[in-house]
Design an enzyme around this catalytic site. Structure first.
Site, short mmCIF file in Angstrom:
data_model
loop_
_atom_site.label_atom_id
_atom_site.label_comp_id
_atom_site.label_asym_id
_atom_site.label_seq_id
_atom_site.Cartn_x
_atom_site.Cartn_y
_atom_site.Cartn_z
N PRO A 89 -6.35 -30.50 -1.54
CA PRO A 89 -6.11 -30.35 -3.00
C PRO A 89 -4.82 -31.36 -2.65
O PRO A 89 -4.38 -31.60 -4.03
CB PRO A 89 -6.43 -28.84 -3.02
CG PRO A 89 -6.77 -28.48 -2.05
CD PRO A 89 -6.47 -29.51 -0.66
N GLU A 104 -6.14 -22.00 5.13
CA GLU A 104 -4.74 -22.79 4.39
C GLU A 104 -4.96 -23.75 4.47
O GLU A 104 -3.60 -24.25 3.49
CB GLU A 104 -3.83 -22.00 4.04
CG GLU A 104 -4.34 -20.32 4.42
CD GLU A 104 -5.19 -20.19 3.61
OE1 GLU A 104 -4.99 -20.06 1.91
OE2 GLU A 104 -6.21 -19.69 3.34
N ARG A 140 -23.79 -44.56 -2.14
CA ARG A 140 -24.55 -44.68 -3.91
C ARG A 140 -24.40 -47.08 -4.00
O ARG A 140 -24.46 -47.60 -4.46
CB ARG A 140 -24.74 -44.09 -4.89
CG ARG A 140 -24.04 -44.11 -5.46
CD ARG A 140 -23.49 -42.87 -6.06
NE ARG A 140 -24.50 -43.21 -7.55
CZ ARG A 140 -24.20 -44.39 -8.65
NH1 ARG A 140 -23.24 -44.61 -8.25
NH2 ARG A 140 -25.12 -44.66 -9.13
C1 4G3 Z 1 -5.92 -26.88 2.21
C2 4G3 Z 1 -10.44 -30.35 -0.55
C3 4G3 Z 1 -7.95 -26.50 1.33
C4 4G3 Z 1 -6.15 -27.34 3.56
C5 4G3 Z 1 -10.71 -29.41 0.13
C6 4G3 Z 1 -8.34 -28.40 3.16
C7 4G3 Z 1 -10.32 -28.61 -1.84
C8 4G3 Z 1 -10.17 -30.20 -1.80
C9 4G3 Z 1 -8.42 -27.27 2.73
C10 4G3 Z 1 -6.42 -28.42 2.73
C11 4G3 Z 1 -11.12 -27.75 0.11
C12 4G3 Z 1 -10.82 -30.91 -2.85
C13 4G3 Z 1 -10.17 -26.89 2.62
N1 4G3 Z 1 -10.29 -27.45 -1.52
N2 4G3 Z 1 -10.19 -30.98 -3.99
N3 4G3 Z 1 -9.81 -27.16 0.74
O1 4G3 Z 1 -10.58 -32.11 -2.78
O2 4G3 Z 1 -6.13 -29.66 4.12
#
Ligand code: 4G3
Length: 242
Positions: free
Chosen positions: A87, A114, A152
């Site tokens: 994220p 996390e 794609r």
């Molecule tokens: C926290 C990507 C959570 C850190 C991964 C990975 C959302 C997205 C995570 C980390 C995720 C996104 C796993 N959540 N918005 N969760 O692309 O490195």
């Protein structure tokens, strides 16, 4: 193109990559996708891949050692883009997809818990990507989104390469409204211009619809969109209502 994916849940990829465009691209050997289980690179007795954060706090982090071991084994020390789905990454958009599609090879790391030990981000990862401003339980679904959008765009992956130029976001605008048979459904008619056979008029109508739709729904996109002076003039008078 070769795509390696490092994950704790390899089975999650079986369904999505076994269907539709991605399956066809794999079958036609336009792309090779290799799924690797991170746990195979944890060498301790219990094959542990996660641990508690220093300093305390909730949740677990992916440990550095298995991630470094896996990436080094998979790339064989070769220079390859190593992309962490997180994220905190730069937001995925069509422009980023086009950039990724130019790579010969990439390795996607699906984070979990996390997050990951920050030394992975600092010294192993070359790029961090987010598919949107929300949290998922893991990076797997984000990796699938990246793979689908990139594959794609590989030459030969779609039935018709012409469709790409007409996609939403290809010129920074949203796609125009589309209709198929029947000509009248429940009294709702297809816009007559589309039945006129006048291709110049049809192209003009579609362009205008794309611009107006983008203005109403995603005015933020218009700043970067490629518009003529005349088109800018047309929208400058209009509010989002117009
Ligand atoms: C926290 C990507 C959570 C850190 C991964 C990975 C959302 C997205 C995570 C980390 C995720 C996104 C796993 N959540 N918005 N969760 O692309 O490195």
């Amino acid at each position: 193109m070769r795509i390696d994916i490092l994950t704790l849940f390899p089975n999650m990829f079986v369904g999505p990559f076994g269907e539709s465009i991605t399956k066809r691209a794999i079958d036609r050997q336009l792309v090779t996708i290799a799924i690797h289980n991170l746990r195979d690179y944890a060498w301790d007795k219990h094959r542990i891949v996660d641990d508690y954060p220093y300093g305390g706090g909730p949740g677990m982090l992916l440990k550095a050692e298995p991630l470094f071991a896996a990436v080094e084994a998979i790339t064989g020390g070769e220079e390859t883009p190593v992309i962490l789905l997180t994220p905190q990454g730069r937001l995925l958009c069509q422009e980023v997809v086009e950039e990724l599609a130019t790579h010969e090879r990439m390795l996607l790391i699906c984070g979990h818990y996390e997050g990951v030990d920050d030394r992975v981000r600092q010294h192993l990862v070359s790029d961090e990507i987010s598919i949107g401003d929300y949290v998922l339980s893991g990076g797997e679904l984000a990796a699938m989104v990246v793979v689908d959008a990139v594959v794609r765009r590989l030459p030969g992956a779609l039935g018709s390469e012409a469709s790409v130029a007409e996609d939403s976001h290809s010129d920074g605008l949203l796609k125009y409204p589309q209709y198929t048979r029947p000509q009248v459904y429940r009294g709702w008619e297809v816009p007559p211009v589309l039945l006129s056979g006048n291709h110049a008029q049809i192209a003009k109508w579609r362009r205008e619809q794309s611009i107006l739709r983008t203005l109403r729904r995603r005015p933020d996109l218009l700043e970067k969109a490629k518009l003529t002076d005349k088109e800018r003039e047309m929208i400058s008078g209009r509010g989002i209502e117009g």
